[in-house]
Design an enzyme around this catalytic site. Structure first.
Site, PDB file in Angstrom:
ATOM      1  N   SER A 111      63.136  11.924  59.915  1.00  0.00           N
ATOM      2  CA  SER A 111      62.159  10.709  59.779  1.00  0.00           C
ATOM      3  C   SER A 111      62.450   9.984  58.644  1.00  0.00           C
ATOM      4  O   SER A 111      62.796  10.652  57.483  1.00  0.00           O
ATOM      5  CB  SER A 111      60.749  11.278  59.859  1.00  0.00           C
ATOM      6  OG  SER A 111      59.714  10.116  59.566  1.00  0.00           O
ATOM      7  N   HIS A 119      53.653  10.278  51.085  1.00  0.00           N
ATOM      8  CA  HIS A 119      53.662   9.651  52.274  1.00  0.00           C
ATOM      9  C   HIS A 119      52.190   9.881  53.059  1.00  0.00           C
ATOM     10  O   HIS A 119      51.906  10.934  53.317  1.00  0.00           O
ATOM     11  CB  HIS A 119      54.655   9.663  52.906  1.00  0.00           C
ATOM     12  CG  HIS A 119      54.989   8.679  54.060  1.00  0.00           C
ATOM     13  ND1 HIS A 119      54.359   8.333  55.275  1.00  0.00           N
ATOM     14  CD2 HIS A 119      55.691   7.454  54.100  1.00  0.00           C
ATOM     15  CE1 HIS A 119      54.691   7.690  56.044  1.00  0.00           C
ATOM     16  NE2 HIS A 119      55.470   6.875  55.567  1.00  0.00           N
ATOM     17  N   LYS A 131      60.021  18.637  57.620  1.00  0.00           N
ATOM     18  CA  LYS A 131      61.092  17.976  58.285  1.00  0.00           C
ATOM     19  C   LYS A 131      62.072  18.028  57.021  1.00  0.00           C
ATOM     20  O   LYS A 131      63.511  18.429  57.375  1.00  0.00           O
ATOM     21  CB  LYS A 131      60.958  16.482  58.696  1.00  0.00           C
ATOM     22  CG  LYS A 131      60.078  16.493  60.028  1.00  0.00           C
ATOM     23  CD  LYS A 131      60.105  15.052  60.549  1.00  0.00           C
ATOM     24  CE  LYS A 131      59.377  15.018  61.780  1.00  0.00           C
ATOM     25  NZ  LYS A 131      59.975  15.482  62.817  1.00  0.00           N
TER      26      LYS A 131
END
Length: 219
Positions: A111, A119, A131
């Site tokens: 991503s 974020h 991730k």
């Protein structure tokens, strides 16, 4: 080449499968629910039952595949361990088995903004953090890899051009899942995609470039 797709019935995964089939690349699609998968995926696809959270199922599921495309991802839930388990632990399990199987290329759908701790997506149980940890595990694995970081995902395709950039240089934008699938599959045949992180969005005003040009342009 024979492709193994993890996350094959997800919105991005099913488009990756479709893109592989359209290019006449044999596909083994790992699914948890065979009946659901039969309703979603093309008839020519070889369906295999397995789960990235059950590493004992992965060796047989991968079978004689030579490349892996991983489009798994935690679904929104109230389970705080879900992103850790699916996005990190599940990817780690798949990488570990891939190494023992001699997989030639590992493509991972990540991503945009995974390096940004603050974020808003990290309010969902630190999904971007996990991730990023998965990315780092892939990078250290010794496997040939391409890590694809798409912007906001859209189900509908459009005529906008793909914009590709190197890690941590794009921080906003969106892209149709169909174009993400095209980039992932194209990475398998482009030598300049190897051992790179690529960030992708789609922009209407951007000049059209071939996938070869796009990958060459990323450091």
């Amino acid at each position: 080449m024979k492709a193994f797709v993890a996350g094959a019935t997800g919105e991005t995964g099913r488009r990756i499968v479709k893109e592989l089939v359209e290019r006449n690349i044999p596909v083994r699609a790992m699914v948890r629910d065979l009946e659901q998968a039969k309703a979603i995926l093309p008839d020519s696809v070889q369906l295999v039952v397995g789960d990235v959270l059950k590493p004992e199922t992965l060796r047989e599921a991968i079978g004689d595949s030579t490349v892996i495309l991983c489009a798994t991802g935690a679904k929104p839930s109230f389970n705080p361990s879900s992103p850790y388990k699916v996005d990190y632990e599940g990817t780690k399990n798949l990488v570990d088995v891939a190494k023992t199987k001699g997989i030639e290329h590992f493509v991972f759908v990540s991503s945009l903004c995974v390096s940004k701790l603050l974020h808003p997506l990290n309010l969902f149980w630190l999904i971007l953090v996990w991730k990023k940890q998965a990315e780092e595990y892939i990078q250290k694995s010794g496997l040939v890899y391409t890590i694809v970081r798409p912007g906001g995902l859209k189900n509908e395709d459009n005529n906008s051009s793909v914009v590709m950039s190197s890690a941590d240089t794009l921080f906003e934008g969106s892209i149709p899942r169909t174009k993400v699938a095209q980039v992932c599959v194209e990475a398998l045949s482009q030598s300049t995609s190897r051992n790179k992180i690529v960030e992708i969005v789609a922009k209407e005003e951007a000049a059209k470039q071939s996938f070869e040009q796009l990958f060459i342009g990323v450091a």
